[in-house]
Design an enzyme around this catalytic site. Structure first.
Site, PDB file in Angstrom:
ATOM      1  N   GLU A  41       0.919  -1.010  -0.123  1.00  0.00           N
ATOM      2  CA  GLU A  41      -0.042   0.050   0.060  1.00  0.00           C
ATOM      3  C   GLU A  41       1.011   1.229   0.037  1.00  0.00           C
ATOM      4  O   GLU A  41       1.378   1.703   1.131  1.00  0.00           O
ATOM      5  CB  GLU A  41      -0.735   0.084   1.405  1.00  0.00           C
ATOM      6  CG  GLU A  41      -1.836  -1.089   1.498  1.00  0.00           C
ATOM      7  CD  GLU A  41      -3.014  -1.049   0.314  1.00  0.00           C
ATOM      8  OE1 GLU A  41      -3.192  -0.187  -0.412  1.00  0.00           O
ATOM      9  OE2 GLU A  41      -3.459  -2.302   0.167  1.00  0.00           O
ATOM     10  N   CYS A  51      -3.049   8.721   3.195  1.00  0.00           N
ATOM     11  CA  CYS A  51      -2.459   8.053   1.878  1.00  0.00           C
ATOM     12  C   CYS A  51      -4.003   8.452   0.643  1.00  0.00           C
ATOM     13  O   CYS A  51      -3.677   8.283  -0.506  1.00  0.00           O
ATOM     14  CB  CYS A  51      -2.254   6.859   1.854  1.00  0.00           C
ATOM     15  SG  CYS A  51      -3.500   5.600   2.931  1.00  0.00           S
TER      16      CYS A  51
HETATM   17  P1  NAP Z   1       8.387   5.400   4.724  1.00  0.00           P
HETATM   18  O1  NAP Z   1       9.341   6.199   5.187  1.00  0.00           O
HETATM   19  O2  NAP Z   1       8.321   4.354   3.519  1.00  0.00           O
HETATM   20  O3  NAP Z   1       8.171   3.979   5.740  1.00  0.00           O
HETATM   21  C1  NAP Z   1       7.199   2.820   6.016  1.00  0.00           C
HETATM   22  C2  NAP Z   1       7.589   1.986   7.072  1.00  0.00           C
HETATM   23  O4  NAP Z   1       8.884   1.226   6.357  1.00  0.00           O
HETATM   24  C3  NAP Z   1       8.000   2.461   8.457  1.00  0.00           C
HETATM   25  O5  NAP Z   1       7.683   1.721   9.456  1.00  0.00           O
HETATM   26  C4  NAP Z   1       9.654   2.259   7.987  1.00  0.00           C
HETATM   27  O6  NAP Z   1      10.356   2.214   9.564  1.00  0.00           O
HETATM   28  C5  NAP Z   1       9.731   1.041   7.296  1.00  0.00           C
HETATM   29  N1  NAP Z   1      10.819   0.800   6.701  1.00  0.00           N
HETATM   30  C6  NAP Z   1      11.863   1.998   6.126  1.00  0.00           C
HETATM   31  N2  NAP Z   1      12.889   1.415   5.553  1.00  0.00           N
HETATM   32  C7  NAP Z   1      12.949   0.002   5.536  1.00  0.00           C
HETATM   33  C8  NAP Z   1      13.560  -1.102   5.346  1.00  0.00           C
HETATM   34  N3  NAP Z   1      14.490  -1.199   4.571  1.00  0.00           N
HETATM   35  N4  NAP Z   1      12.826  -2.354   5.456  1.00  0.00           N
HETATM   36  C9  NAP Z   1      11.744  -2.624   6.026  1.00  0.00           C
HETATM   37  N5  NAP Z   1      11.321  -1.515   6.483  1.00  0.00           N
HETATM   38  C10 NAP Z   1      11.382  -0.286   6.367  1.00  0.00           C
HETATM   39  O7  NAP Z   1       6.803   5.820   4.779  1.00  0.00           O
HETATM   40  P2  NAP Z   1       6.254   6.802   5.963  1.00  0.00           P
HETATM   41  O8  NAP Z   1       6.857   8.262   5.681  1.00  0.00           O
HETATM   42  O9  NAP Z   1       6.157   6.094   7.113  1.00  0.00           O
HETATM   43  O10 NAP Z   1       4.687   7.041   5.325  1.00  0.00           O
HETATM   44  C11 NAP Z   1       4.390   8.218   4.390  1.00  0.00           C
HETATM   45  C12 NAP Z   1       3.912   7.307   3.051  1.00  0.00           C
HETATM   46  O11 NAP Z   1       3.208   6.252   3.466  1.00  0.00           O
HETATM   47  C13 NAP Z   1       3.324   8.326   2.272  1.00  0.00           C
HETATM   48  O12 NAP Z   1       3.889   8.161   0.939  1.00  0.00           O
HETATM   49  C14 NAP Z   1       1.579   7.854   1.953  1.00  0.00           C
HETATM   50  O13 NAP Z   1       1.221   7.883   0.846  1.00  0.00           O
HETATM   51  C15 NAP Z   1       2.093   6.298   2.384  1.00  0.00           C
HETATM   52  N6  NAP Z   1       0.875   5.690   2.951  1.00  0.00           N
HETATM   53  C16 NAP Z   1       0.048   4.941   2.328  1.00  0.00           C
HETATM   54  C17 NAP Z   1      -1.094   4.235   2.728  1.00  0.00           C
HETATM   55  C18 NAP Z   1      -1.805   3.537   1.878  1.00  0.00           C
HETATM   56  O14 NAP Z   1      -2.776   2.611   2.730  1.00  0.00           O
HETATM   57  N7  NAP Z   1      -1.689   3.230   0.622  1.00  0.00           N
HETATM   58  C19 NAP Z   1      -1.407   4.665   3.960  1.00  0.00           C
HETATM   59  C20 NAP Z   1      -0.610   5.388   4.789  1.00  0.00           C
HETATM   60  C21 NAP Z   1       0.317   5.905   4.243  1.00  0.00           C
HETATM   61  P3  NAP Z   1      11.193   3.479   9.961  1.00  0.00           P
HETATM   62  O15 NAP Z   1      10.003   4.601  10.431  1.00  0.00           O
HETATM   63  O16 NAP Z   1      11.666   2.992  11.353  1.00  0.00           O
HETATM   64  O17 NAP Z   1      11.943   4.017   9.089  1.00  0.00           O
END
Ligand code: NAP
Length: 524
Positions: free
Chosen positions: A258, A297
């Site tokens: 997602e 999102c």
């Molecule tokens: P993110 O930076 O991609 O992080 C998402 C998750 O991935 C966090 O728990 C992060 O942990 C983890 N992560 C980071 N690097 C990783 C790796 N190498 N291996 C495994 N996990 C890893 O996203 P965000 O800033 O939290 O969220 C914002 C984004 O999410 C926006 O673009 C939004 O559109 C999207 N979003 C989508 C939905 C949907 O349902 N489609 C819902 C909500 C948000 P850490 O925090 O510890 O780095």
């Protein structure tokens, strides 16, 4: 007050990581409220524990029994709700209404799946399709069954829904019989941490059914087996890293993504200013821009309107946005709080600047707003920001840049075909909503823009005040979208259980298949 040190719940006990990997900050005052680290937590052992104990215990239960577990989790969380609201305000800058979407959304989804699971009764597998004859002999047939997968469900979540993201995934996986290994985003992990602490303390789940990793993912993905699954929510960049992880690829671990999305709201040509459809459109755009300060999102990013109506729409939105009270969510009259961190604020301003190269500001901008009693040097506020594309033909950023904050852009369209083409330029989105009075137009849009979406909301006057909202994910409905949105699918009632089951064709005698069929609950 000293910052709280968050811990992970792994191998059946709370474990503190070494040092500090991340600081959790109040985005209004800029004060550190907690720290997180998963460094040194033995993830291989923790996954083994979940597979052995959690899988074993859940597998022995029927869907109805597992549904009772979900109900007990929901009751535990509901009993502690007031505490969670305070955490959401302090760590995420949520208003009470924002916090309710996250907290009650999580509890509500657990309760929904508890009801759904109860309807599956004492079965331990699902019937996907009725028997089909395969040969001349009438007593030789095949059925399609689904059995729970044997591994662990790894749930990696985004920062914007620390509660809903955790529980909407856990509800489905636990009902399916898979233990959950949840990793909240570090910056807002306090809420997930407290919720899991309460659930573990209440002893409502079998050992190993729920684990929590607070801190970075470390070498988590290196220890997965082909029995495990990953459900990921977050940015497209991280999604690509998770999906492309060499071990995940080598073991063919199923991954549901997602990701981000540049969702559209579309005003139909017949929706006249002052009419019910036009008003519903304006209300919804403002709500989507300001709820959770646009950090959803599913939020509306592109406002697609007939050329001749762009001025009226800009005026109507401006009038509402200028009266949106932005400030400390602890104040009762605040309607919109800050973004969750200064890093998110900087990323939002960066995105707004990119949009502004091809669009004019109607309201807002790429600088921190001046707010009473708020130190702009410490807080993470972004003002509601509306832009209007200057030259639609040469505007690209509006279809490509996701500003994860309270910003959206008006994009005028010429005709129906043009509107469909513009919406499709988002490259695949979670949701679009369309507002009009002509049912023919609304119905044509399902084919016109449906292929690039996971969900459409069609708003005509009859449901203008009855619908559940463009950005609210209902557990009954599919959540996910093609292309840029990640090409994943979550929720959608019983359909969501598929990801956590192995679907198999079973060929055999009619008698034997009939007895298997009798033991399975129908998926449809
Ligand atoms: P993110 O930076 O991609 O992080 C998402 C998750 O991935 C966090 O728990 C992060 O942990 C983890 N992560 C980071 N690097 C990783 C790796 N190498 N291996 C495994 N996990 C890893 O996203 P965000 O800033 O939290 O969220 C914002 C984004 O999410 C926006 O673009 C939004 O559109 C999207 N979003 C989508 C939905 C949907 O349902 N489609 C819902 C909500 C948000 P850490 O925090 O510890 O780095």
């Amino acid at each position: 007050m000293n910052p709280q040190t968050l811990e992970s719940y792994a191998s059946g006990r709370w474990t503190r990581g070494e040092g500090v990997e991340s600081s959790l900050v109040d985005p209004v005052a800029g004060e550190m409220i907690a720290t997180a680290s998963a460094r040194g937590v033995d993830l291989k052992r923790a996954l083994g524990f979940a597979r052995k104990h959690g899988q074993g215990a859940l597998r022995a239960l029927s869907y109805a029994d597992r549904a009772k577990l979900l109900g007990a989790v929901a009751d535990t969380l509901a009993a502690n709700r007031a505490k969670y609201e305070s955490i959401a305000i302090a760590n995420s800058g949520n208003t009470k209404a924002d916090a309710a979407i996250d907290i009650d959304g999580g509890i509500g989804t657990l309760k929904y799946y508890a009801r759904l699971g109860a309807s599956l009764g004492e079965a331990r597998m699902l019937l996907d399709e009725k028997p089909v004859r395969l040969a001349k002999a009438e007593n030789y047939q095949a059925i399609h069954l689904m059995v729970p997968r044997r591994g662990v469900a790894i749930h990696i979540n985004a920062f914007n829904f620390p509660s809903w993201g955790l529980w909407e995934k856990a509800a489905v996986a636990l009902l399916a019989g898979m233990p959950v290994f949840a990793k909240p985003a570090s910056s807002t992990a306090l809420l997930a941490h407290e919720m899991v602490r309460d659930v573990i303390a209440a002893q409502v789940l079998p050992d190993g059914a729920l684990s929590l990793l607070v801190g970075s993912a470390g070498d988590l993905l290196d220890h997965l087996t082909s029995d495990d699954v990953i459900a990921f929510t977050g940015s497209a960049d991280t999604a690509a890293r998770v999906r492309g992880h060499r071990h995940v690829v080598a073991r063919n671990v199923p991954v549901n993504i997602e990701a981000d999305s540049i969702n559209a709201a579309l005003l139909a040509p017949d929706a006249a200013g002052g009419g019910a459809a036009f008003d519903a459109f304006v209300r919804e755009v403002v709500r989507e821009m300001t709820v959770k300060a646009g950090q959803k999102c599913t939020a509306i990013r592109r406002i697609i309107v007939p050329e001749g109506k762009a001025g009226d729409v800009a005026e109507a939105l401006f009038a509402k946005l200028k009266n949106t009270k932005v400030g400390d969510p602890r104040n009762e009259d605040t309607r919109m709080g800050p973004l969750v961190t200064r890093a998110q604020q900087a990323a939002a301003f960066d995105g707004i600047r990119k949009l502004a190269r091809e669009a004019d500001f109607v309201i807002g901008g790429a600088e921190p707003p001046a707010l009473d009693g708020i130190d702009a040097g410490k807080a993470a506020f972004v003002a509601p920001t509306l832009l209007r594309v200057k030259d639609v033909k040469h505007a690209d950023a509006v279809h490509e840049v996701e500003v994860f904050g309270p910003a959206a852009t008006i994009v005028p369209y010429r005709d129906e075909k043009d509107a469909c083409a513009l919406v499709a330029r988002g490259g695949g989105s979670l949701v679009a909503s369309i507002y009009g009075e002509d049912q023919g137009f609304l119905a044509r849009m399902v084919e016109g823009i449906g292929p690039s979406h996971g969900r459409l909301l069609l708003v005509e006057p009859a449901i203008a005040s009855a619908h559940s909202g463009h950005g609210i994910v209902m557990p009954q409905c599919n959540h996910g979208g093609p292309g840029r949105a990640g090409a994943g699918e979550e929720l959608g009632g019983l359909y969501g259980l598929r990801f956590y089951h192995q679907r198999l064709a079973v060929q055999g005698s009619t008698d034997l298949l009939a007895s298997l069929q009798a033991q399975a609950a129908a998926l449809h």
